[in-house]
Design a protein around this motif. Sequence first.
Motif, PDB file in Angstrom:
ATOM      1  N   ARG A   2       0.830  -1.213   0.000  1.00 44.40           N
ATOM      2  CA  ARG A   2       0.000   0.000   0.000  1.00 44.40           C
ATOM      3  C   ARG A   2       0.863   1.261   0.000  1.00 44.40           C
ATOM      4  O   ARG A   2       0.522   2.250  -0.636  1.00 44.40           O
ATOM      5  CB  ARG A   2      -0.958  -0.011   1.190  1.00 44.40           C
ATOM      6  CG  ARG A   2      -2.158  -0.924   0.978  1.00 44.40           C
ATOM      7  CD  ARG A   2      -3.212  -0.728   2.054  1.00 44.40           C
ATOM      8  NE  ARG A   2      -2.769  -1.130   3.375  1.00 44.40           N
ATOM      9  CZ  ARG A   2      -2.782  -2.379   3.836  1.00 44.40           C
ATOM     10  NH1 ARG A   2      -3.217  -3.348   3.068  1.00 44.40           N
ATOM     11  NH2 ARG A   2      -2.386  -2.639   5.058  1.00 44.40           N
ATOM     12  N   ASN A  20      -0.667   5.663  -6.311  1.00 43.96           N
ATOM     13  CA  ASN A  20      -1.907   6.101  -6.962  1.00 43.96           C
ATOM     14  C   ASN A  20      -3.118   5.245  -6.574  1.00 43.96           C
ATOM     15  O   ASN A  20      -4.202   5.424  -7.117  1.00 43.96           O
ATOM     16  CB  ASN A  20      -1.736   6.174  -8.482  1.00 43.96           C
ATOM     17  CG  ASN A  20      -1.397   4.835  -9.101  1.00 43.96           C
ATOM     18  OD1 ASN A  20      -1.486   3.798  -8.449  1.00 43.96           O
ATOM     19  ND2 ASN A  20      -0.999   4.859 -10.357  1.00 43.96           N
ATOM     20  N   ASN A  21      -2.924   4.307  -5.654  1.00 44.16           N
ATOM     21  CA  ASN A  21      -4.020   3.494  -5.093  1.00 44.16           C
ATOM     22  C   ASN A  21      -4.861   2.765  -6.138  1.00 44.16           C
ATOM     23  O   ASN A  21      -6.074   2.650  -5.991  1.00 44.16           O
ATOM     24  CB  ASN A  21      -4.935   4.353  -4.207  1.00 44.16           C
ATOM     25  CG  ASN A  21      -4.228   4.872  -2.994  1.00 44.16           C
ATOM     26  OD1 ASN A  21      -3.532   4.130  -2.304  1.00 44.16           O
ATOM     27  ND2 ASN A  21      -4.372   6.160  -2.736  1.00 44.16           N
ATOM     28  N   ASP A  22      -4.190   2.250  -7.188  1.00 41.62           N
ATOM     29  CA  ASP A  22      -4.948   1.523  -8.203  1.00 41.62           C
ATOM     30  C   ASP A  22      -4.865   0.005  -8.022  1.00 41.62           C
ATOM     31  O   ASP A  22      -5.370  -0.748  -8.843  1.00 41.62           O
ATOM     32  CB  ASP A  22      -4.508   1.928  -9.608  1.00 41.62           C
ATOM     33  CG  ASP A  22      -3.059   1.578  -9.904  1.00 41.62           C
ATOM     34  OD1 ASP A  22      -2.344   1.087  -9.003  1.00 41.62           O
ATOM     35  OD2 ASP A  22      -2.631   1.802 -11.059  1.00 41.62           O
ATOM     36  N   GLY A  23      -4.229  -0.458  -6.949  1.00 40.30           N
ATOM     37  CA  GLY A  23      -4.192  -1.888  -6.653  1.00 40.30           C
ATOM     38  C   GLY A  23      -3.061  -2.648  -7.310  1.00 40.30           C
ATOM     39  O   GLY A  23      -2.960  -3.863  -7.143  1.00 40.30           O
ATOM     40  N   THR A  55       1.254  -7.157  -9.246  1.00 39.73           N
ATOM     41  CA  THR A  55       0.017  -7.340  -8.497  1.00 39.73           C
ATOM     42  C   THR A  55       0.338  -7.659  -7.039  1.00 39.73           C
ATOM     43  O   THR A  55       1.485  -7.977  -6.693  1.00 39.73           O
ATOM     44  CB  THR A  55      -0.803  -8.498  -9.082  1.00 39.73           C
ATOM     45  OG1 THR A  55      -0.057  -9.715  -8.901  1.00 39.73           O
ATOM     46  CG2 THR A  55      -1.127  -8.278 -10.556  1.00 39.73           C
ATOM     47  N   ASP A  76       2.040   1.654  -3.571  1.00 38.56           N
ATOM     48  CA  ASP A  76       0.946   1.910  -4.511  1.00 38.56           C
ATOM     49  C   ASP A  76       0.435   3.340  -4.318  1.00 38.56           C
ATOM     50  O   ASP A  76      -0.661   3.578  -3.822  1.00 38.56           O
ATOM     51  CB  ASP A  76      -0.172   0.886  -4.304  1.00 38.56           C
ATOM     52  CG  ASP A  76      -1.300   1.029  -5.307  1.00 38.56           C
ATOM     53  OD1 ASP A  76      -1.106   1.693  -6.351  1.00 38.56           O
ATOM     54  OD2 ASP A  76      -2.384   0.472  -5.035  1.00 38.56           O
ATOM     55  N   GLU A 113       5.028   4.218 -12.671  1.00 31.97           N
ATOM     56  CA  GLU A 113       4.615   5.522 -12.164  1.00 31.97           C
ATOM     57  C   GLU A 113       4.729   5.577 -10.642  1.00 31.97           C
ATOM     58  O   GLU A 113       5.193   6.579 -10.086  1.00 31.97           O
ATOM     59  CB  GLU A 113       3.183   5.857 -12.600  1.00 31.97           C
ATOM     60  CG  GLU A 113       3.037   6.145 -14.079  1.00 31.97           C
ATOM     61  CD  GLU A 113       3.035   4.896 -14.959  1.00 31.97           C
ATOM     62  OE1 GLU A 113       2.713   3.783 -14.454  1.00 31.97           O
ATOM     63  OE2 GLU A 113       3.386   5.017 -16.145  1.00 31.97           O
ATOM     64  N   ASP A 114       4.300   4.501  -9.951  1.00 35.88           N
ATOM     65  CA  ASP A 114       4.439   4.439  -8.494  1.00 35.88           C
ATOM     66  C   ASP A 114       5.914   4.492  -8.094  1.00 35.88           C
ATOM     67  O   ASP A 114       6.302   5.228  -7.192  1.00 35.88           O
ATOM     68  CB  ASP A 114       3.830   3.144  -7.937  1.00 35.88           C
ATOM     69  CG  ASP A 114       2.333   3.054  -8.142  1.00 35.88           C
ATOM     70  OD1 ASP A 114       1.630   4.020  -7.779  1.00 35.88           O
ATOM     71  OD2 ASP A 114       1.867   2.019  -8.650  1.00 35.88           O
ATOM     72  N   SER A 121       3.293   0.057 -10.456  1.00 37.24           N
ATOM     73  CA  SER A 121       3.720   0.342 -11.820  1.00 37.24           C
ATOM     74  C   SER A 121       4.933   1.265 -11.784  1.00 37.24           C
ATOM     75  O   SER A 121       5.336   1.750 -10.722  1.00 37.24           O
ATOM     76  CB  SER A 121       2.590   1.011 -12.598  1.00 37.24           C
ATOM     77  OG  SER A 121       2.313   2.274 -12.014  1.00 37.24           O
TER      78      SER A 121
END
Length: 189
Positions: A100, A105-108, A158, A103, A113-114, A111
């Motif tokens: 968490r 951007n909180n998209d699960g 994931t 993550d 970007e994170d 990536s």
Amino acid sequence: MSVELIRAFLLKSKASKRQTFLNDLFKSMDKDHSRKIDYHEFKQGLFHLGLTDLTEAEIRKLFSDFDTKKDGKIDYTEFVTALRPQLPQIRLKAIDEAFRKLDVNNDGVLSIEDFRIVYIEQAKKHPKCLDGTWTIEQALRSFLDAFDTPGKADGIVTMEEFHNYYAIISATIPDDSYFVFLMNSCFNS
């Protein structure tokens, strides 16, 4: 013979202490390099591991236990999920908190970007960036790929892949408190 017995057998192996053990084992069983293990490859892999006294029925049952998608093949995720050590709740909580935290951007999923947000400063200090061999993006991708499924890196990590990565590391750390301490230290939780 059950998956739990094979897991215990593998964890006793000195080679299983290496973080890449399950990846290496999967690759050694995947003789045709299809990134899936069929029944014949699975059976030969068990024999190669020294599990030669299994009956045909036991091998078929094991194969079925691993093949959770029931498509006649075992992919890497099925393989690692079956063999990774079961994590105590305290360790799962520490792993989930780290996920968490990454993550952003909180998209699960995790990536690039994170990682760009969380690891940009570390990437700039990476030895290959400092000597000009890599760009910052390559260093960030290297960080991300460490968590991604080996041989199937898609740039997205994931929660299951993150669990798989840390379950293997967890197997080498006998003390729950120390594992949680290490996770908190790494992710400033």
